[in-house]
Design an enzyme around this catalytic site. Structure first.
Site, PDB file in Angstrom:
ATOM      1  N   HIS A  89       0.799  -1.189  -0.039  1.00 34.34           N
ATOM      2  CA  HIS A  89       0.120   0.091   0.116  1.00 34.34           C
ATOM      3  C   HIS A  89       1.027   1.181   0.018  1.00 34.34           C
ATOM      4  O   HIS A  89       1.972   1.286   0.685  1.00 34.34           O
ATOM      5  CB  HIS A  89      -0.971   0.091   1.230  1.00 34.34           C
ATOM      6  CG  HIS A  89      -2.015  -1.044   1.023  1.00 34.34           C
ATOM      7  ND1 HIS A  89      -3.010  -1.125   2.024  1.00 34.34           N
ATOM      8  CD2 HIS A  89      -2.182  -1.915   0.122  1.00 34.34           C
ATOM      9  CE1 HIS A  89      -3.899  -2.065   1.628  1.00 34.34           C
ATOM     10  NE2 HIS A  89      -3.454  -2.629   0.405  1.00 34.34           N
ATOM     11  N   GLU A  91       0.829   4.175   1.778  1.00 38.63           N
ATOM     12  CA  GLU A  91       1.104   4.542   2.937  1.00 38.63           C
ATOM     13  C   GLU A  91       2.397   3.561   3.582  1.00 38.63           C
ATOM     14  O   GLU A  91       3.303   4.174   4.194  1.00 38.63           O
ATOM     15  CB  GLU A  91       0.073   4.324   4.205  1.00 38.63           C
ATOM     16  CG  GLU A  91      -1.179   5.138   3.742  1.00 38.63           C
ATOM     17  CD  GLU A  91      -2.148   4.395   2.997  1.00 38.63           C
ATOM     18  OE1 GLU A  91      -3.361   4.537   2.861  1.00 38.63           O
ATOM     19  OE2 GLU A  91      -1.982   3.102   2.290  1.00 38.63           O
ATOM     20  N   CYS A 117      -5.997   1.347   5.357  1.00 43.66           N
ATOM     21  CA  CYS A 117      -6.510   0.131   5.761  1.00 43.66           C
ATOM     22  C   CYS A 117      -6.072  -0.025   7.239  1.00 43.66           C
ATOM     23  O   CYS A 117      -5.171   0.650   7.851  1.00 43.66           O
ATOM     24  CB  CYS A 117      -6.129  -1.014   4.721  1.00 43.66           C
ATOM     25  SG  CYS A 117      -4.376  -1.542   4.987  1.00 43.66           S
ATOM     26  N   CYS A 120      -2.181  -0.491   7.402  1.00 40.12           N
ATOM     27  CA  CYS A 120      -1.619   0.564   7.306  1.00 40.12           C
ATOM     28  C   CYS A 120      -1.681   1.543   8.536  1.00 40.12           C
ATOM     29  O   CYS A 120      -0.903   2.164   8.953  1.00 40.12           O
ATOM     30  CB  CYS A 120      -1.831   1.157   6.065  1.00 40.12           C
ATOM     31  SG  CYS A 120      -1.333   0.506   4.579  1.00 40.12           S
TER      32      CYS A 120
END
Length: 191
Positions: A89, A91, A117, A120
């Site tokens: 992801h 992040e 999410c 993260c």
């Protein structure tokens, strides 16, 4: 807040940069970009995509007329998606980039084009990032997620967790800058 010149606020400025970063994404499901900032200076950026050396989903041929997604190709349900998705992801990639170059993100602010999410969110909390601004909500299919999410954000110690919308005025200002010559003289030269 927008200045009368149309110049973006700091929040909009960094969110627009996160949107530009998202254009490097190699995920066919969602393009996400993230920017980590401290004292109005960019520390790191990240976008979602396959780890170095792994094939990118955007480079794979379509399956049954749809863009390729490794997880969907294997018919893995959403509940187990993180165990089969090839992409890291945005992040997580931004935090990893900062770590790779020895940059502390403690006390920083994260701008991301999608609400993080839970995985993260835990990374953000462990990195001690204090504020998160996101452009779009996560849009979970499980209604329990929203209640769980609110509690998780509190437990993570994140001081600010807010949706941020870029104004139409800022979009026009930036679009005009992108399509024109940004370094064009705005005032006559002096003798």
């Amino acid at each position: 807040m927008i200045m009368s010149t149309g110049r973006p606020s700091w929040h909009e400025y960094f969110m627009v940069i996160a949107k530009i970063v998202s254009t490097r994404s190699t995920c066919n499901s969602r393009r996400v970009g993230a920017v980590i900032v401290k004292d109005n200076h960019i520390l790191a950026t990240g976008y979602n995509g396959a780890m170095p050396g792994a094939p990118h989903c955007i480079d794979q041929p379509p399956v049954d007329g749809s863009p390729f997604c490794f997880r969907r190709y294997l018919k893995v349900p959403d509940v187990d998606k993180y165990n089969f998705c090839k992409a890291s992801h945005a992040e997580a990639n931004a935090i990893a980039q900062a770590a790779r170059y020895g940059i502390s993100v403690e006390g920083a602010t994260l701008y991301t084009t999608l609400a993080p999410c839970y995985v993260c969110l835990k990374l953000i909390a462990m990195a001690r990032i204090r504020a998160v601004y996101y452009e779009h909500p996560y849009e979970s299919l499980d209604p329990r997620r929203d209640e769980f999410w609110k509690q998780a954000v509190k437990e993570a110690g994140i001081e600010v967790f807010e949706q941020l919308t870029i104004s139409d005025e800022t979009y026009r200002y930036i679009f005009d800058s992108f399509t024109g010559i940004t370094s064009r003289r705005r005032m006559e030269a002096t003798g």
